[in-house]
Motif scaffolding. Sequence first.
Motif, mmCIF file in Angstrom:
data_model
loop_
_atom_site.group_PDB
_atom_site.id
_atom_site.type_symbol
_atom_site.label_atom_id
_atom_site.label_comp_id
_atom_site.label_asym_id
_atom_site.label_seq_id
_atom_site.Cartn_x
_atom_site.Cartn_y
_atom_site.Cartn_z
ATOM 1 N N ALA A 120 -1.353 9.952 3.115
ATOM 2 C CA ALA A 120 -0.359 9.809 4.178
ATOM 3 C C ALA A 120 0.279 8.424 4.186
ATOM 4 O O ALA A 120 1.511 8.290 4.197
ATOM 5 N N GLN A 121 -0.539 7.389 4.199
ATOM 6 C CA GLN A 121 -0.004 6.032 4.291
ATOM 7 C C GLN A 121 0.897 5.722 3.099
ATOM 8 O O GLN A 121 1.993 5.168 3.265
ATOM 9 N N GLU A 122 0.468 6.111 1.918
ATOM 10 C CA GLU A 122 1.238 5.817 0.711
ATOM 11 C C GLU A 122 2.567 6.569 0.700
ATOM 12 O O GLU A 122 3.616 5.998 0.373
ATOM 13 N N LEU A 123 2.533 7.849 1.065
ATOM 14 C CA LEU A 123 3.762 8.646 1.016
ATOM 15 C C LEU A 123 4.772 8.177 2.054
ATOM 16 O O LEU A 123 5.973 8.069 1.758
ATOM 17 N N VAL A 124 4.322 7.878 3.254
ATOM 18 C CA VAL A 124 5.235 7.390 4.291
ATOM 19 C C VAL A 124 5.901 6.089 3.835
ATOM 20 O O VAL A 124 7.113 5.906 4.002
ATOM 21 N N ALA A 125 5.124 5.193 3.249
ATOM 22 C CA ALA A 125 5.670 3.917 2.773
ATOM 23 C C ALA A 125 6.642 4.122 1.618
ATOM 24 O O ALA A 125 7.707 3.481 1.565
ATOM 25 N N GLU A 126 6.312 5.008 0.696
ATOM 26 C CA GLU A 126 7.186 5.268 -0.449
ATOM 27 C C GLU A 126 8.500 5.907 0.001
ATOM 28 O O GLU A 126 9.574 5.575 -0.512
ATOM 29 N N LEU A 127 8.428 6.809 0.958
ATOM 30 C CA LEU A 127 9.645 7.425 1.490
ATOM 31 C C LEU A 127 10.530 6.387 2.172
ATOM 32 O O LEU A 127 11.760 6.404 2.030
ATOM 33 N N MET A 133 1.320 3.171 11.887
ATOM 34 C CA MET A 133 2.377 3.918 11.212
ATOM 35 C C MET A 133 3.752 3.761 11.868
ATOM 36 O O MET A 133 4.767 4.104 11.279
ATOM 37 N N GLY A 134 3.773 3.258 13.089
ATOM 38 C CA GLY A 134 5.023 3.199 13.820
ATOM 39 C C GLY A 134 6.113 2.376 13.161
ATOM 40 O O GLY A 134 7.299 2.618 13.381
ATOM 41 N N ALA A 135 5.728 1.422 12.322
ATOM 42 C CA ALA A 135 6.708 0.534 11.691
ATOM 43 C C ALA A 135 7.691 1.281 10.797
ATOM 44 O O ALA A 135 8.792 0.804 10.546
ATOM 45 N N HIS A 136 7.288 2.451 10.306
ATOM 46 C CA HIS A 136 8.146 3.201 9.381
ATOM 47 C C HIS A 136 8.984 4.267 10.072
ATOM 48 O O HIS A 136 9.726 4.985 9.407
ATOM 49 N N LEU A 137 8.868 4.387 11.390
ATOM 50 C CA LEU A 137 9.510 5.488 12.094
ATOM 51 C C LEU A 137 10.759 5.056 12.847
ATOM 52 O O LEU A 137 10.791 3.996 13.467
ATOM 53 N N GLY A 138 11.756 5.925 12.808
ATOM 54 C CA GLY A 138 12.974 5.677 13.562
ATOM 55 C C GLY A 138 13.003 6.410 14.879
ATOM 56 O O GLY A 138 13.849 6.133 15.726
ATOM 57 N N ALA A 139 12.071 7.371 15.062
ATOM 58 C CA ALA A 139 12.015 8.138 16.306
ATOM 59 C C ALA A 139 10.650 8.800 16.424
ATOM 60 O O ALA A 139 9.951 8.987 15.430
ATOM 61 N N CYS A 140 10.308 9.141 17.649
ATOM 62 C CA CYS A 140 9.053 9.844 17.918
ATOM 63 C C CYS A 140 9.326 10.857 19.022
ATOM 64 O O CYS A 140 9.627 10.483 20.151
ATOM 65 N N VAL A 141 9.239 12.137 18.685
ATOM 66 C CA VAL A 141 9.541 13.207 19.628
ATOM 67 C C VAL A 141 8.239 13.922 19.987
ATOM 68 O O VAL A 141 7.534 14.417 19.098
ATOM 69 N N GLY A 142 7.927 13.967 21.275
ATOM 70 C CA GLY A 142 6.706 14.608 21.737
ATOM 71 C C GLY A 142 6.976 15.656 22.802
ATOM 72 O O GLY A 142 8.126 16.058 23.036
#
Length: 226
Positions: free
Chosen positions: A95-102, A129-138
């Motif tokens: 997970a961490q690697e793929l999110v960063a690579e994307l 993980m929040g550093a890589h996100l542009g939005a969070c929908v809950g």
Amino acid sequence: MSSERPWAVLWDMDGTLVDTAELHFDAWCRLCERLSRPFTRADFKATFGRRNPEIFQYLFPAGITEVESARLGEEKEAMYRAATREKGVNLLPGAQELVAELARAGARQAIGSSAPRGNLDLILELTGMGAHLGACVGMEDTRRGKPDPEVFLVGAQRLGVDPSRCVVFEDAVAGIEAASAAGMRSIGVTFVAHHSEEALRAAGAARVVPALSSVTVQDVLSLISA
């Protein structure tokens, strides 16, 4: 691809990026025991990936008020968050690697989850993980839960990306169905084994993988350009 029209990846949280299933199951069992309504593994499988309002409708089909549902839901989530903070949580393999690579490849990324924002914020805090996100929908950002597409459509809108250029990562049938209804391609992940490969494919997954470590950036780009 990154220099062309924007593209995005929308992530389910529980069961896809992290495995918090037993923490949720324990909290539901404790709450339902107090309500004299046994909570079984079959109940958990039937409701996993859905919002609390829909879960309470399933558990109490004779009727439960919106106010009572909200109160009981917060009680359950408070138990879950306390246990999660005490025991900690780890990202699933890859997970961490793929999110960063994307992120490096130019993908806009968001969480699209049925969980309350308090739960999501806690997981993002504990995993960084929040550093890589542009939005969070809950849960609070939607009126209808998966398999309704609203959660993913809201995520795409907040990222400023057309739904046709979004790929969804999901572990649940309801989530895959929501992605398809939103006009998005999806990748099913079977690592936590809530649903079989066959069930995820039948729900509409374009691809099913055993773990996120099996996915590359090119795999995602291929689905967007398909």
